[in-house]
Design a protein around this motif. Structure first.
Motif, PDB file in Angstrom:
ATOM      1  N   THR A 131      42.372  48.522  34.851  1.00 41.95           N
ATOM      2  CA  THR A 131      43.342  48.670  35.944  1.00 41.95           C
ATOM      3  C   THR A 131      44.296  47.477  35.993  1.00 41.95           C
ATOM      4  OG1 THR A 131      41.971  47.449  37.496  1.00 41.95           O
ATOM      5  CG2 THR A 131      41.532  49.804  37.318  1.00 41.95           C
ATOM      6  N   THR A 132      45.191  47.526  36.965  1.00 43.57           N
ATOM      7  CA  THR A 132      46.121  46.408  37.153  1.00 43.57           C
ATOM      8  C   THR A 132      45.437  45.169  37.709  1.00 43.57           C
ATOM      9  OG1 THR A 132      46.591  47.344  39.315  1.00 43.57           O
ATOM     10  CG2 THR A 132      48.169  47.827  37.543  1.00 43.57           C
ATOM     11  N   GLY A 133      44.357  45.348  38.421  1.00 51.12           N
ATOM     12  CA  GLY A 133      43.700  44.194  39.029  1.00 51.12           C
ATOM     13  C   GLY A 133      42.529  44.639  39.874  1.00 51.12           C
ATOM     14  N   ALA A 134      42.002  43.688  40.649  1.00 54.68           N
ATOM     15  CA  ALA A 134      40.812  43.983  41.444  1.00 54.68           C
ATOM     16  C   ALA A 134      41.134  44.866  42.648  1.00 54.68           C
ATOM     17  CB  ALA A 134      40.138  42.688  41.899  1.00 54.68           C
ATOM     18  N   THR A 135      42.369  44.847  43.100  1.00 54.97           N
ATOM     19  CA  THR A 135      42.727  45.735  44.206  1.00 54.97           C
ATOM     20  C   THR A 135      42.560  47.187  43.759  1.00 54.97           C
ATOM     21  OG1 THR A 135      44.348  44.115  44.965  1.00 54.97           O
ATOM     22  CG2 THR A 135      44.530  46.331  45.869  1.00 54.97           C
ATOM     23  N   ALA A 136      43.102  47.500  42.592  1.00 60.20           N
ATOM     24  CA  ALA A 136      42.950  48.851  42.046  1.00 60.20           C
ATOM     25  C   ALA A 136      41.484  49.131  41.730  1.00 60.20           C
ATOM     26  CB  ALA A 136      43.811  49.022  40.800  1.00 60.20           C
ATOM     27  N   GLY A 137      40.768  48.108  41.292  1.00 59.78           N
ATOM     28  CA  GLY A 137      39.340  48.266  41.008  1.00 59.78           C
ATOM     29  C   GLY A 137      38.567  48.609  42.278  1.00 59.78           C
ATOM     30  N   ASN A 138      38.927  47.931  43.358  1.00 60.12           N
ATOM     31  CA  ASN A 138      38.285  48.250  44.642  1.00 60.12           C
ATOM     32  C   ASN A 138      38.587  49.684  45.053  1.00 60.12           C
ATOM     33  OD1 ASN A 138      36.951  45.815  45.174  1.00 60.12           O
ATOM     34  ND2 ASN A 138      38.768  44.882  46.069  1.00 60.12           N
ATOM     35  N   LEU A 139      39.822  50.096  44.839  1.00 56.18           N
ATOM     36  CA  LEU A 139      40.197  51.468  45.208  1.00 56.18           C
ATOM     37  C   LEU A 139      39.397  52.495  44.395  1.00 56.18           C
ATOM     38  CD1 LEU A 139      41.942  53.476  46.783  1.00 56.18           C
ATOM     39  CD2 LEU A 139      43.625  53.318  44.920  1.00 56.18           C
ATOM     40  N   VAL A 140      39.302  52.284  43.094  1.00 57.39           N
ATOM     41  CA  VAL A 140      38.553  53.216  42.246  1.00 57.39           C
ATOM     42  C   VAL A 140      37.091  53.277  42.707  1.00 57.39           C
ATOM     43  CG1 VAL A 140      37.684  53.641  39.907  1.00 57.39           C
ATOM     44  CG2 VAL A 140      40.086  52.979  40.249  1.00 57.39           C
ATOM     45  N   GLY A 141      36.512  52.110  42.981  1.00 58.22           N
ATOM     46  CA  GLY A 141      35.119  52.073  43.446  1.00 58.22           C
ATOM     47  C   GLY A 141      34.934  52.858  44.736  1.00 58.22           C
ATOM     48  N   LEU A 142      35.867  52.647  45.671  1.00 55.53           N
ATOM     49  CA  LEU A 142      35.735  53.333  46.964  1.00 55.53           C
ATOM     50  C   LEU A 142      35.967  54.834  46.843  1.00 55.53           C
ATOM     51  CD1 LEU A 142      37.353  50.762  49.401  1.00 55.53           C
ATOM     52  CD2 LEU A 142      34.948  51.384  49.174  1.00 55.53           C
ATOM     53  N   LEU A 143      36.866  55.226  45.938  1.00 57.57           N
ATOM     54  CA  LEU A 143      37.111  56.662  45.767  1.00 57.57           C
ATOM     55  C   LEU A 143      35.917  57.339  45.101  1.00 57.57           C
ATOM     56  CD1 LEU A 143      40.890  56.630  44.748  1.00 57.57           C
ATOM     57  CD2 LEU A 143      39.909  57.277  46.965  1.00 57.57           C
TER      58      LEU A 143
END
Ligand SMILES: *Cc1c(COP(=O)(O)O)cnc(C)c1O
Length: 456
Positions: A131-143
């Motif tokens: 991903t672009t970064g940990a923000t996107a990583g957090n989003l993927v995890g939460l989804l």
């Protein structure tokens, strides 16, 4: 000379000077906009002239975060192998969404995935999305979490959305990173509905408080823990939190943007013990692995949940089983981000990676030791990782010291407020930082403090 040859020469010159120049930018935002601005050109310009012009204008407007004495936020530099691989990624210009769109992109993802999981001590069956970064990583995890916890109660959130869905309880620590709150917003949970669990004095979630809060409901639940507090470096007690998650049948997500890299070091991995029990994790490569921006990794131990939540499916994708990059992240077309990660890990090796992480932490302790002996100076945190919080006399002096250090140009540090008190936040995350650089930072602090005090 060719355009790319000339560009490499300019880049080389920039990097050769980056340790010697002033660390702060020497041109302001306004000056830069003015220098770049003008009407959209009606006709073209020679590419070499374009690149030379950009470099001459923007170079002085960069902060020297590629160099060894940038200690702001949590920012990594680039290891030589990762930087060079990133250039190849641009030259190849692959769109890495599938095996068909780029066998190379899909292959390097598959291997980088295995190496990252192994380096971090995570289950080899997990899926890593680039991903672009940990923000996107957090989003993927939460989804992925949202998919699985609602699927367990018979709700197909991808088909039906959240309107009318059974409520999902979300737990976060008091010291949750703002990017995780953004992810909560984007995932449709909202920020305000999340239960804030009490933290200890270092900013780590209290295990007993998590257990209490997790024990309260019996519906779908997601617990969001953190490895690496941006101020103190403290890691939530992941093993105990994983117990609480097991007990409550909750999904455990870990935001380990930088702190999760502690798992790559035999002497530090106890700090994140239990991370291997998480259902999803987010970690950055552009911070502590020292890969060029932008680069993060979304790890989900339940690949089907990730694919159901963010994967693309369409008949023309013609998948024939096997790992497909489009099953792990929401973006389809994207650069071959896994190649610089592969290059970084190959050039460092397991031992080199452990050494990089340990060295940064040892630098952090060296700085803390140098500052602790100085009259009027306090180190506010337990230096367990790469973060040091330093306070000088009082709030005003601390702010003035930050300004003076930035102006002095030897190093760059930023400020924060920790438990109501102003502090300097020092993050050591660059592969090229030496003990000598730490000593220069300490001297810069003392010079700044003396100057501020003598001004009165
Ligand atoms: C930096 C950071 C993030 C955000 O990561 P990006 O790569 O900037 O998107 C999230 N959580 C923590 C703990 C961080 O340090």
């Amino acid at each position: 000379m060719t355009l790319l040859g000339r560009t490499a020469e300019i880049a080389q010159e920039y990097l050769e000077g980056v340790a010697e120049r002033q660390v702060a930018a020497s041109r302001s935002y306004e000056e830069l906009v003015e220098a770049l601005d003008g009407p959209l050109p009606a006709t073209g310009t020679d590419p070499t002239q374009v690149v030379e012009g950009l470099a001459a204008t923007l170079g002085p407007g960069t902060v020297a975060s590629a160099g060894p004495r940038y200690f702001g936020f949590v920012v990594g530099g680039s290891t030589p192998a990762a930087l060079a691989a990133d250039w190849m990624v641009s030259a190849w210009d692959q769109t890495s969404f599938s095996q068909a769109s780029s066998p190379a992109g899909a292959a390097v993802e598959a291997v980088a995935e295995r190496w990252v999981l192994e380096a971090l001590g995570l289950p080899g069956t997990a899926r890593a999305g680039f991903t672009t970064g940990a923000t996107a990583g957090n989003l993927v995890g939460l989804l992925a979490a949202r998919h699985r916890v609602l699927e367990r109660v018979g709700w197909d959130v991808e088909a039906r959305g959240l309107t009318g869905a059974p409520p999902v309880s979300v737990l976060v620590g008091e010291e949750v990173h703002p990017s995780l709150l953004v992810a909560l917003r984007m995932a449709g949970f909202g920020e305000d509905g999340a239960v804030r669990v009490a933290s200890d004095d270092q900013g780590a979630m209290r295990a007993d408080a998590v257990a209490d809060a997790a024990g309260e409901g019996d519906g779908p639940a997601i617990i969001c823990a953190q490895a690496g507090n941006v101020n103190t470096g403290a890691c939530d007690p992941l093993d105990a939190i994983a117990d609480a998650a097991d007990e409550a049948g909750a999904w455990l997500h870990v935001d380990g943007a930088f702190g999760l890299w502690a798992a790559a070091s035999p002497s530090l991995r106890h700090l994140v013990a239990g991370a291997e029990r998480a259902d999803s994790l987010s970690v950055d490569a552009h911070k502590w692995l020292n890969v060029p921006y932008d680069s993060g990794i979304a790890i989900v131990t339940d690949p089907e949940a990730a694919a159901a939540a963010v994967g693309t499916s369409a008949s023309y994708l013609m998948t024939d089983a096997g790992r497909e990059p489009f099953e792990a992240v929401p973006e389809m077309s994207r650069r071959m981000r896994a190649a610089p990660i592969y290059a970084a890990l190959r050039a460092l090796g397991r031992d080199g990676l452990a050494e990089l992480i340990e060295r940064c932490c040892s630098h952090a302790r060296r700085l803390a030791a140098a500052m602790e002996g100085v009259d009027g100076v306090e180190v506010l945190n337990e230096v367990v990782l790469n973060q040091v919080l330093v306070r000088f006399d009082d709030d005003e002096t601390t702010a003035a010291v930050i300004e003076a250090v930035q102006r002095d140009g030897t190093a760059w540090v930023g400020g924060t407020v920790w438990h109501g008190r102003a502090a300097v936040r020092v993050a050591v995350s660059n592969h090229s930082t030496t003990e000598g650089d730490i000593d220069l930072l300490a001297e810069s602090f003392i010079r700044a403090l003396d100057a501020v005090r003598s001004r009165g």
